[in-house]
Design a protein around this motif. Structure first.
Motif: not given
Length: 187
Positions: A60, A64, A68
């Protein structure tokens, strides 16, 4: 409440490094605790479901970061497609420390652990293909060409990381990133 001695980002960074270096099956709880600077009890306090929860948290965390940085660069329509591609490839370079770091997908898909993380790995790879597919379309490739280029990009990145590590030659990764750039821009 006492302040945490080790911050979450430090823990994630340490867990990523541990799993990247030895994979899921090869990394013991003692090694995970040592790498994070936490005692096993503190690690279990943060991750009550143990090592699998830690690996899921790592996936996870990396997802992310990739969203990003790499995908955000590829999908940023305020910039030209060429700039978006170049920025994204630079973020790929950063993500793998110029080819020094292994891919977490590889590390967590070896042995029996592939069954534990199969869906997350598949979804992650599909996100890579979809993001590079969109940049291919933005650069004027046909739908078929964009999709094939996107799949080839993922293959080249993953394969070059393995070969770079195996031959201990960082230039392989850098050359591969340049080849990816050329495959999109020199058509």
């Amino acid at each position: 409440m006492r302040p945490q001695k080790v911050q979450d980002i430090e823990i994630m960074t340490s867990l990523v490094e541990a799993f990247r270096s030895k994979g899921y099956e090869g990394t013991s709880l003692a090694e995970l605790a040592k790498s994070t600077g936490l005692k096993k009890a503190s690690l279990y306090h943060r991750f009550p479901n143990g090592k699998q929860e830690m690996a899921n948290a790592v996936l996870d965390h990396i997802e992310k970061w990739v969203d990003d940085h790499i995908f955000a660069s590829l999908l940023d329509e305020s910039k030209s497609p060429k700039v978006r591609l170049l920025n994204a490839l630079n973020e790929v370079r950063n993500s793998y420390d110029g080819g020094k770091e292994a891919c977490i997908f590889r590390a967590l898909s070896i042995g029996q652990s592939v069954e534990l993380f199969d869906l997350q790995i598949k979804n992650g790879m599909n996100k890579w293909v979809n993001a590079f597919d969109k940049i291919g379309l933005a650069l004027g490739l046909s739908k078929k060409e964009a999709n094939q280029s996107a799949v080839n990009t993922l293959i080249k990145i993953q394969g070059s990381l393995i070969v770079t590590k195996g031959l201990n030659d960082l230039s392989i990764f850098e050359t591969t990133l340049k080849e990816i750039e050329d495959s999109y821009l020199k058509r």
